[in-house]
Design a protein around this motif. Structure first.
Motif, PDB file in Angstrom:
ATOM      1  N   TRP A 151      12.803   1.105   5.578  1.00 12.03           N
ATOM      2  CA  TRP A 151      12.416   1.604   6.898  1.00 12.03           C
ATOM      3  C   TRP A 151      11.473   0.624   7.593  1.00 12.03           C
ATOM      4  CZ3 TRP A 151      14.474   6.102   8.799  1.00 12.03           C
ATOM      5  CH2 TRP A 151      15.142   6.925   7.877  1.00 12.03           C
ATOM      6  N   ALA A 152      11.638   0.468   8.893  1.00 14.54           N
ATOM      7  CA  ALA A 152      10.744  -0.343   9.722  1.00 14.54           C
ATOM      8  C   ALA A 152       9.805   0.580  10.485  1.00 14.54           C
ATOM      9  CB  ALA A 152      11.542  -1.202  10.688  1.00 14.54           C
ATOM     10  N   ARG A 153       8.532   0.489  10.186  1.00 18.90           N
ATOM     11  CA  ARG A 153       7.567   1.375  10.837  1.00 18.90           C
ATOM     12  C   ARG A 153       7.544   1.165  12.344  1.00 18.90           C
ATOM     13  NH1 ARG A 153       1.431   1.357   8.779  1.00 18.90           N
ATOM     14  NH2 ARG A 153       1.508  -0.730   9.699  1.00 18.90           N
ATOM     15  N   SER A 154       7.810  -0.074  12.805  1.00 21.33           N
ATOM     16  CA  SER A 154       7.780  -0.358  14.239  1.00 21.33           C
ATOM     17  C   SER A 154       8.768   0.495  15.023  1.00 21.33           C
ATOM     18  CB  SER A 154       8.085  -1.831  14.488  1.00 21.33           C
ATOM     19  OG  SER A 154       9.367  -2.173  13.980  1.00 21.33           O
ATOM     20  N   ARG A 155       9.833   0.964  14.357  1.00 18.71           N
ATOM     21  CA  ARG A 155      10.820   1.804  15.022  1.00 18.71           C
ATOM     22  C   ARG A 155      10.817   3.244  14.533  1.00 18.71           C
ATOM     23  NH1 ARG A 155      11.339  -3.837  15.410  1.00 18.71           N
ATOM     24  NH2 ARG A 155      13.013  -4.391  16.896  1.00 18.71           N
ATOM     25  N   ALA A 156      10.615   3.433  13.226  1.00 20.88           N
ATOM     26  CA  ALA A 156      10.751   4.770  12.646  1.00 20.88           C
ATOM     27  C   ALA A 156       9.415   5.473  12.416  1.00 20.88           C
ATOM     28  CB  ALA A 156      11.502   4.674  11.325  1.00 20.88           C
ATOM     29  N   GLY A 157       8.328   4.713  12.442  1.00 20.72           N
ATOM     30  CA  GLY A 157       7.029   5.306  12.191  1.00 20.72           C
ATOM     31  C   GLY A 157       6.685   5.429  10.721  1.00 20.72           C
ATOM     32  N   ILE A 158       7.610   5.034   9.843  1.00 20.69           N
ATOM     33  CA  ILE A 158       7.367   5.071   8.401  1.00 20.69           C
ATOM     34  C   ILE A 158       7.802   3.747   7.789  1.00 20.69           C
ATOM     35  CG2 ILE A 158       7.605   7.570   8.184  1.00 20.69           C
ATOM     36  CD1 ILE A 158      10.443   7.099   7.143  1.00 20.69           C
ATOM     37  N   LYS A 159       7.237   3.437   6.630  1.00 21.49           N
ATOM     38  CA  LYS A 159       7.654   2.266   5.864  1.00 21.49           C
ATOM     39  C   LYS A 159       7.296   2.506   4.405  1.00 21.49           C
ATOM     40  CE  LYS A 159       3.457  -0.562   6.074  1.00 21.49           C
ATOM     41  NZ  LYS A 159       2.918  -1.925   6.255  1.00 21.49           N
ATOM     42  N   ASN A 160       7.549   1.507   3.564  1.00 16.64           N
ATOM     43  CA  ASN A 160       7.147   1.568   2.150  1.00 16.64           C
ATOM     44  C   ASN A 160       7.935   2.618   1.381  1.00 16.64           C
ATOM     45  OD1 ASN A 160       5.513   0.345   0.180  1.00 16.64           O
ATOM     46  ND2 ASN A 160       3.948   1.938   0.303  1.00 16.64           N
ATOM     47  N   ARG A 161       9.168   2.903   1.848  1.00 13.23           N
ATOM     48  CA  ARG A 161      10.001   3.897   1.179  1.00 13.23           C
ATOM     49  C   ARG A 161      11.438   3.395   1.111  1.00 13.23           C
ATOM     50  NH1 ARG A 161       7.962   9.165   4.692  1.00 13.23           N
ATOM     51  NH2 ARG A 161       5.730   8.869   4.344  1.00 13.23           N
ATOM     52  N   ILE A 162      12.131   3.812   0.059  1.00 12.02           N
ATOM     53  CA  ILE A 162      13.544   3.484  -0.117  1.00 12.02           C
ATOM     54  C   ILE A 162      14.342   4.783  -0.112  1.00 12.02           C
ATOM     55  CG2 ILE A 162      15.271   2.374  -1.557  1.00 12.02           C
ATOM     56  CD1 ILE A 162      13.138   0.477  -0.395  1.00 12.02           C
ATOM     57  N   VAL A 189       0.031   0.741  -8.416  1.00 17.34           N
ATOM     58  CA  VAL A 189      -0.374  -0.659  -8.349  1.00 17.34           C
ATOM     59  C   VAL A 189      -1.285  -0.810  -7.129  1.00 17.34           C
ATOM     60  CG1 VAL A 189       0.399  -3.026  -7.941  1.00 17.34           C
ATOM     61  CG2 VAL A 189       1.726  -1.526  -9.440  1.00 17.34           C
ATOM     62  N   PRO A 190      -2.502  -1.344  -7.301  1.00 17.40           N
ATOM     63  CA  PRO A 190      -3.404  -1.505  -6.158  1.00 17.40           C
ATOM     64  C   PRO A 190      -2.757  -2.348  -5.052  1.00 17.40           C
ATOM     65  CG  PRO A 190      -4.579  -1.882  -8.214  1.00 17.40           C
ATOM     66  CD  PRO A 190      -3.122  -1.781  -8.566  1.00 17.40           C
ATOM     67  N   GLY A 191      -2.875  -1.865  -3.827  1.00 22.41           N
ATOM     68  CA  GLY A 191      -2.357  -2.620  -2.691  1.00 22.41           C
ATOM     69  C   GLY A 191      -0.858  -2.622  -2.552  1.00 22.41           C
ATOM     70  N   PHE A 192      -0.191  -1.696  -3.255  1.00 26.37           N
ATOM     71  CA  PHE A 192       1.274  -1.669  -3.179  1.00 26.37           C
ATOM     72  C   PHE A 192       1.685  -1.136  -1.813  1.00 26.37           C
ATOM     73  CE2 PHE A 192       5.624  -0.657  -3.948  1.00 26.37           C
ATOM     74  CZ  PHE A 192       6.030  -1.504  -4.960  1.00 26.37           C
ATOM     75  N   ASP A 193       2.255  -2.024  -1.003  1.00 28.58           N
ATOM     76  CA  ASP A 193       2.581  -1.660   0.373  1.00 28.58           C
ATOM     77  C   ASP A 193       3.796  -2.470   0.809  1.00 28.58           C
ATOM     78  OD1 ASP A 193       2.406  -0.369   2.786  1.00 28.58           O
ATOM     79  OD2 ASP A 193       0.821  -1.653   3.586  1.00 28.58           O
ATOM     80  N   THR A 194       4.417  -2.019   1.894  1.00 28.10           N
ATOM     81  CA  THR A 194       5.540  -2.722   2.530  1.00 28.10           C
ATOM     82  C   THR A 194       6.677  -2.959   1.544  1.00 28.10           C
ATOM     83  OG1 THR A 194       3.817  -3.870   3.818  1.00 28.10           O
ATOM     84  CG2 THR A 194       6.091  -4.499   4.229  1.00 28.10           C
ATOM     85  N   LEU A 195       7.034  -1.927   0.794  1.00 35.29           N
ATOM     86  CA  LEU A 195       8.236  -1.990  -0.032  1.00 35.29           C
ATOM     87  C   LEU A 195       9.448  -1.985   0.888  1.00 35.29           C
ATOM     88  CD1 LEU A 195       9.721  -1.840  -2.768  1.00 35.29           C
ATOM     89  CD2 LEU A 195       9.497   0.673  -2.616  1.00 35.29           C
ATOM     90  N   GLU A 196      10.303  -2.995   0.744  1.00 34.77           N
ATOM     91  CA  GLU A 196      11.450  -3.128   1.639  1.00 34.77           C
ATOM     92  C   GLU A 196      12.510  -3.988   0.954  1.00 34.77           C
ATOM     93  OE1 GLU A 196       9.925  -5.001   5.154  1.00 34.77           O
ATOM     94  OE2 GLU A 196       9.151  -6.732   4.079  1.00 34.77           O
TER      95      GLU A 196
END
Length: 521
Positions: A151-162, A189-196
């Motif tokens: 997901w692209a947060r810039s369009r969907a408002g969410i990210k870091n998910r599959i 995991v510390p700082g785990f972000d922007t899974l894509e």
């Protein structure tokens, strides 16, 4: 003539990274028989979706663009910087090649072909919606067709998910939306972000989701596995920068060789040079992949710089094309426009052996940033030299042509039509994306074409422009320009011919050749 500015094949049985020193971002690859095929993001450039071929994972050449024009065609008739084709995936199933690609503003598309170097089908919208990115399919043994996407947060408002979808049997639509199967916020995991950028595989009864996390320039490669495709998933970081200079090593493709070796293609973000592609060896321990060099045995490898090549039959040296002599009936496959091109923008037959660019009106006076008619290609190496020979036949005062380095900022050297004839100028627009004014410096007040134009790109993307009136002796402009990245892409270099927006008639520029060579120390 042109010659490779970067050669990854060491010639002694080893290769050096990057294997593609050019902006083939978000690479995905598949092996069919003895052949490997790679695709990458192309964003707003057209033609889109470059297809590369290799026999050894080291020596690559461009064989096609799977998407001749971006869709919707009208939407992409003007530059849409950062939009268009994001991270695609390529697979082979039932005798066909399949590319699933996302447009973050429209949804997930699929195209197919029996021959990757031939014509691909028209895009089919598999799932519409904003923010759906990075799709990857899997045909399971029981006949079900799965697809994961991010997901692209810039369009969907969410990210870091599959998210997991079950597709229809023909792979052209969605049969069931199974929702989020991996939530990056829940990974311990510390700082785990922007899974894509997920890639979906099945091996030894395990379902694997490969995905980068931690950011484009700063992250790592994660792998998730589960016995059930719906989860729950275990997690491990399998590749990270470690003690190397290879930042953000992640997002790419797991491939195997006929001999059973496993390899991982991934990118490294080098800003103005784009997201260049590396190749890492992969070994399997307890059904987990370990990439690169894992000296301490903790399961997380560091990227390798030099390594023995895959154990496949020797392949001839090859790199993606860069220079162009314009002797063929079509442009070299390395060229792309900033939007879907018009029919009369260029000709290779009006003057055989030359490229003719018809001067296209500037959308904004003195601003090429929004011009769709820039003919550009990727930076091919850390340092290199480009030269071009041009003859200019303008019809209106204010027309211009030249050799341009393009990104968020751009600079060019070339000819400007003035009241008293042609002038040689060097122009720069330091913050083009922000609308800053173009600065133009007069180099020669009046001259005749042809003119030879040159730019030397030094490490750090420092660009040194020069010119010649005899093709032998070049004069440096005395000014330096540092290239910048563009919107999700590296800097590009190429040619243009422009005219004032209100021009009643426009001329043309003829280019004899465009040559790329290594920059000698």
């Amino acid at each position: 003539m042109s010659s490779p500015a970067w050669q990854p094949d060491c010639g002694d049985g080893n290769y050096r990274n990057p294997i593609l020193h050019a902006d083939y971002s978000d690479p995905d690859a598949v092996r069919v028989g003895d052949d490997f095929y790679l695709v990458s993001s192309s964003f707003n450039s057209a033609p889109a979706l470059p297809v590369l071929h290799s026999r050894d994972l080291v020596n690559w050449r461009i064989i096609n663009h799977a998407l001749p024009r971006l869709v919707p065609a009208d939407h992409f008739s003007v530059p849409r910087h950062g939009q268009g084709v994001w991270a695609p995936s390529i697979r082979h199933h039932a005798g066909k090649f399949w590319i699933y690609y996302p447009d973050p503003d429209f949804g997930i598309y699929v195209i197919t072909a029996e021959d990757p170097a031939g014509r691909w089908s028209d895009p089919v919208l598999v799932k519409g919606g904003k923010g759906l990115i990075d799709p990857c399919p899997l045909w399971d043994e029981d006949g079900r067709v799965w697809l994961v996407h991010a997901w692209a947060r810039s369009r969907a408002g969410i990210k870091n998910r599959i998210t997991l979808l079950r597709l229809s049997a023909d792979g052209l639509g969605v049969a069931e939306d199974l929702g989020v199967i991996i939530d990056g916020a829940k990974v311990p995991v510390p700082g785990f972000d922007t899974l894509e950028g997920p890639k979906l595989y099945k091996r030894n009864g395990w379902y694997y989701v490969f995905g980068p996390a931690g950011g484009v320039a700063t992250g790592w490669q994660s792998v998730f596995r589960a016995r059930d495709i719906r989860g729950p998933y275990e997690h491990r970081i399998v590749l990270a920068q470690g003690k190397t200079a290879i930042n953000g090593p992640h997002q790419g493709a797991l491939v195997d060789t006929p001999a059973g070796e496993s390899w991982f293609l991934h990118f490294q973000d080098l800003k103005a040079y784009g997201r260049i592609v590396h190749l890492q060896p992969v070994v399997w321990r307890d059904d987990w992949p370990v990439m690169g060099n894992d000296e301490d045995g903790d399961g997380t490898g560091d990227p390798v710089l030099v390594h023995p090549k895959p154990r496949v039959p020797a392949a001839p040296l090859a790199v993606p094309a860069s220079g162009d002599e314009f002797d063929s009936p079509s442009l070299g496959r390395q060229w792309q426009w900033q939007a879907n091109p018009g029919e009369n923008w260029h000709s290779l037959s009006a003057r055989p052996g030359w490229l003719r660019l018809a001067a296209q009106p500037e959308p904004q006076p003195g601003n090429l940033y929004q011009s769709p008619a820039l003919l550009l290609q990727k930076f091919p190496a850390l340092s290199f030299r480009v030269t071009a020979r041009v003859e200019f036949a303008p019809q209106t005062v204010g027309e211009s042509t030249g050799l341009i380095v393009f990104g968020y900022a751009y600079s060019w050297i070339g000819l400007r039509a003035r009241d008293n004839g042609l002038a040689l100028v060097w122009a720069t627009r330091p913050e083009a994306a922000k609308g800053a004014p173009q600065e133009e410096h007069l180099l020669i007040e009046r001259l005749q074409s042809p003119v030879w134009l040159s730019v030397l790109v030094h490490p750090g993307a420092r660009c040194q422009f020069a010119f010649s009136t005899d093709g032998t002796t070049f004069t440096d402009t005395g000014r330096e320009f540092t290239a910048t990245e563009g919107h999700w892409v590296g800097a590009k270099i190429g040619l243009f011919a422009a005219a004032p927006a209100a021009a009643a008639a426009t001329g043309h520029a003829d280019f004899d050749w465009f040559r790329v060579q290594p920059l000698q120390a």
